[in-house]
Design a protein around this motif. Structure first.
Motif, PDB file in Angstrom:
ATOM      1  N   ASN A 165      17.956 -10.439 -38.602  1.00 42.49           N
ATOM      2  CA  ASN A 165      16.702  -9.728 -38.360  1.00 42.49           C
ATOM      3  C   ASN A 165      15.551 -10.300 -39.181  1.00 42.49           C
ATOM      4  OD1 ASN A 165      15.046  -7.661 -37.296  1.00 42.49           O
ATOM      5  ND2 ASN A 165      15.291  -6.509 -39.197  1.00 42.49           N
ATOM      6  N   VAL A 222      16.642  -9.380 -26.886  1.00 42.66           N
ATOM      7  CA  VAL A 222      16.424  -7.941 -26.714  1.00 42.66           C
ATOM      8  C   VAL A 222      17.382  -7.544 -25.589  1.00 42.66           C
ATOM      9  CG1 VAL A 222      14.766  -6.131 -26.121  1.00 42.66           C
ATOM     10  CG2 VAL A 222      14.016  -8.179 -27.365  1.00 42.66           C
ATOM     11  N   ASN A 243      17.360 -11.498 -34.044  1.00 44.65           N
ATOM     12  CA  ASN A 243      16.707 -10.264 -33.609  1.00 44.65           C
ATOM     13  C   ASN A 243      15.201 -10.536 -33.660  1.00 44.65           C
ATOM     14  OD1 ASN A 243      17.422  -7.295 -33.192  1.00 44.65           O
ATOM     15  ND2 ASN A 243      15.734  -7.145 -34.678  1.00 44.65           N
ATOM     16  N   PRO A 244      14.471 -10.296 -32.576  1.00 44.86           N
ATOM     17  CA  PRO A 244      13.032 -10.608 -32.605  1.00 44.86           C
ATOM     18  C   PRO A 244      12.268  -9.736 -33.594  1.00 44.86           C
ATOM     19  CG  PRO A 244      13.831 -10.369 -30.339  1.00 44.86           C
ATOM     20  CD  PRO A 244      14.909  -9.855 -31.248  1.00 44.86           C
ATOM     21  N   CYS A 284       9.729  -6.954 -34.832  1.00 45.52           N
ATOM     22  CA  CYS A 284       9.617  -5.571 -34.341  1.00 45.52           C
ATOM     23  C   CYS A 284       8.538  -5.404 -33.285  1.00 45.52           C
ATOM     24  CB  CYS A 284       9.338  -4.630 -35.519  1.00 45.52           C
ATOM     25  SG  CYS A 284       8.074  -5.221 -36.661  1.00 45.52           S
ATOM     26  N   THR A 329       7.322  -7.577 -31.312  1.00 52.70           N
ATOM     27  CA  THR A 329       7.671  -8.283 -30.070  1.00 52.70           C
ATOM     28  C   THR A 329       8.637  -7.463 -29.233  1.00 52.70           C
ATOM     29  OG1 THR A 329       7.566 -10.342 -31.338  1.00 52.70           O
ATOM     30  CG2 THR A 329       8.531 -10.466 -29.136  1.00 52.70           C
ATOM     31  N   ILE A 330       9.664  -6.899 -29.876  1.00 54.57           N
ATOM     32  CA  ILE A 330      10.739  -6.219 -29.143  1.00 54.57           C
ATOM     33  C   ILE A 330      10.181  -5.141 -28.229  1.00 54.57           C
ATOM     34  CG2 ILE A 330      12.714  -4.651 -29.391  1.00 54.57           C
ATOM     35  CD1 ILE A 330      13.481  -6.190 -31.931  1.00 54.57           C
ATOM     36  N   GLN A 331       9.361  -4.240 -28.787  1.00 55.62           N
ATOM     37  CA  GLN A 331       8.909  -3.120 -27.972  1.00 55.62           C
ATOM     38  C   GLN A 331       8.015  -3.585 -26.836  1.00 55.62           C
ATOM     39  OE1 GLN A 331       6.941  -1.176 -31.495  1.00 55.62           O
ATOM     40  NE2 GLN A 331       5.315  -0.714 -30.040  1.00 55.62           N
ATOM     41  N   LYS A 340      14.321   0.710 -32.901  1.00 57.37           N
ATOM     42  CA  LYS A 340      14.335  -0.283 -31.809  1.00 57.37           C
ATOM     43  C   LYS A 340      13.744  -1.606 -32.274  1.00 57.37           C
ATOM     44  CE  LYS A 340      15.152  -2.183 -27.955  1.00 57.37           C
ATOM     45  NZ  LYS A 340      16.549  -2.632 -27.715  1.00 57.37           N
ATOM     46  N   ASN A 389      18.112  -2.576 -32.376  1.00 57.56           N
ATOM     47  CA  ASN A 389      18.233  -3.773 -31.531  1.00 57.56           C
ATOM     48  C   ASN A 389      19.339  -4.692 -32.037  1.00 57.56           C
ATOM     49  OD1 ASN A 389      16.710  -5.124 -29.183  1.00 57.56           O
ATOM     50  ND2 ASN A 389      16.921  -6.791 -30.669  1.00 57.56           N
TER      51      ASN A 389
END
Lengths: 347, 347
Positions: B97, B111, B128-129, B131, B133-135, B328, B333
């Motif tokens: 992460n 994701v 893990n991208p 934060c 970016t993910i959403q 998330k 994630n």
């Protein structure tokens, strides 16, 4: 400027913007002859100080404007709608800081750095644009003039003082409640006249003013429509998302623009803004220098930084625009309009 | 999912994300066989609870990973760079992460709702991208799939917990200082490893992570480059402005997109998002219903609202996307990636 001494009325004198107006009239040595402070019945009787003298605030009535040259209105749209005509009939020029007349085609909407000549077209009322519009168009106009402007997309980061003194009080009290783990009930924000109230402390609320049927808030439509009117470009595509933050004073804006001219560089943008009136360029990322609300509060200028070229669109640029929403966003701009009336000998 | 029991190591167990990881492993009944909690020397010796049992945090060394199946790293890029190879050599799959390996072409950036099949391509490490970016990509993928995607412009409203526990503490203490009129000295934000520190309380700071030479922050480049990688579209124009707010947990994003297909309606956007995994549509402006950080904190889903068509561009749409940046955006994630490895029998 002519040497006329001016009889000034301030309607909404006890509000956040009204107080700033008195400060700025004094700071800028505006040639006040007589000063009349007006308010709702509720606030009438309060005392305010101007140039060391105390003034008792009077309840505004249709007869309040006799002998007044300039009436500065900032007491909400319904008060402006109720009394502006009476003020104009009494011979005053109304400078209105509400949304009541802004989109009226007979009413000029003026940011002096951008479209000062529009003041000459007034028919008794001149509107002061919305706070979030003023700082953006003042930053965009020098760029539009030099490079043309084909697109504006803005996301705002707006301070609670734009919603009045009660909103600032609510933010402060609520912040204490959150920090100390106490329950609280939101009662003012996001919009005191709307149905539901939400926490502003340690939050970001994507609603300023009420929603229209098309899913936009009225604040967003104000930014969109006022920008087109002030820049005299009905066809300019403008998009806005307006968000309220737990910041007392100082609106920030993330602005994306597309210019018309090919090959424009960030340095050329910077040069235009550095010589523009009312703008301070605060932009040195390698030294962590960029505008912030805490620095802009209490200042007259509009601060522009984070200037950079879009990585995909050769004509796209990003800016971060910050200003004191009570000063340049409201009180100062209104008084600059009054100054331009004097300078043009229109009163 | 297979019935394998998994030996899990959490590197950075005492941090904001590490704590969330333990909570989420427990909540989702992840089939943990043994659990090893690792940290820097400074935090070693602390005790944390998992499923009612106490675990002593050990100092991470190259020998910590023997027998580990999955190593969840969230202790900063330098720790990942130092120990990821050792973990992989010991036979573990590293789910990292940090930004250390995200743009490495041999490392999938995943994701699960968007590109879960990429986990199969791993060579020991899965990233893990970021934060923020993910959403955004989780909200965009269902729209990209249905309508094509030609443009993304995002302005973020990011919570301080993304900068760690110290940043949250600083925001809280500073808020008290401001409210009570005390002097204070900023020491953590905007970027603890940078040169200058600024007030975050009652402010909006347009810097997250350090600046690159092109005037973008590393956070902005992460959003831009990671989005292209996750969506497998190097040519997609993506622009980002990243801003830190005085919000504890919950990132909000004002996202403008242009779709490829003609004639798409907001209702069609809504339908796609309503059936998308991990997304909750929170969008009823006439009842003041929209996502907010305070509502998203503690939730697994990504919340999307303020959906509306651009008033000028027929293919343009605006969205407001909010999610818990620690869940998330980070811990959840990572654990969903671990679950997908199990489901695909890749461990």
């Amino acid at each position: 400027m002519n040497n006329k001494l001016v009889n000034v009325a301030v309607v909404g004198a006890t509000g956040a913007v009204g107080e700033q107006m008195l400060e700025i009239l004094e700071e800028r040595s505006f040639p006040v002859n007589t000063l009349k402070l007006l308010s709702s019945k509720r606030s009438a009787g309060k005392t305010l100080t101007f140039k060391g003298e105390e003034y008792v605030v009077e309840e505004a009535t249709e007869d309040s404007f006799e002998g007044i040259d300039i009436a500065l209105f900032s007491a909400g749209g319904s008060v402006s709608k109720r009394f502006a005509d009476a003020a104009v009939k009494s011979g005053a020029v109304v400078i209105d800081n509400t949304s009541a007349f802004r989109m009226d085609e007979n009413v000029p909407l003026v940011v002096p750095e951008v479209n000062v000549d529009d003041v000459s077209k007034h028919n008794g009322i001149i509107s002061n644009p919305n706070c979030s519009t003023i700082q953006m168009v003042a930053a965009l106009e020098p760029l539009r003039e030099a490079f043309g402007l084909n697109r504006v997309i803005v996301s705002t980061y707006q301070a609670v003082s734009g919603a009045g003194v009660e909103a600032v009080d609510e933010m402060n009290e609520q912040s204490k409640d959150v920090l100390e783990g106490r329950d609280f009930e939101a009662k003012v924000l996001p919009v005191s006249s709307d149905e539901k109230y939400y926490q502003i402390a340690f939050n970001a609320v994507p609603q300023i003013d009420k929603f229209e049927d098309n899913g936009y808030t009225f604040e967003e439509l104000k930014m969109i429509n006022e920008t087109k009117k002030i820049l005299h470009d009905d066809q300019l595509p403008v998009a806005a998302t307006c968000v309220r933050l737990p910041v007392a004073t100082g609106h920030s804006e993330s602005v994306y623009i597309e210019v018309d001219k090919d090959g424009v560089t960030v340095n050329e943008l910077r040069e235009q803004l550095e010589k523009a009136p009312g703008i301070t360029v605060t932009d040195d990322p390698s030294n962590q220098v960029y505008p912030m609300a805490t620095d802009a509060a209490g200042q007259d200028d509009i601060f522009v930084g984070r200037m950079r070229k879009d990585l995909d669109n050769e004509k796209g640029f990003h800016l971060w625009v910050v200003a004191d929403n009570l000063r340049k966003g409201a009180a100062l701009n209104s008084i600059q309009i009054a100054e331009s009336l004097l300078k043009k000998e229109l009163i």
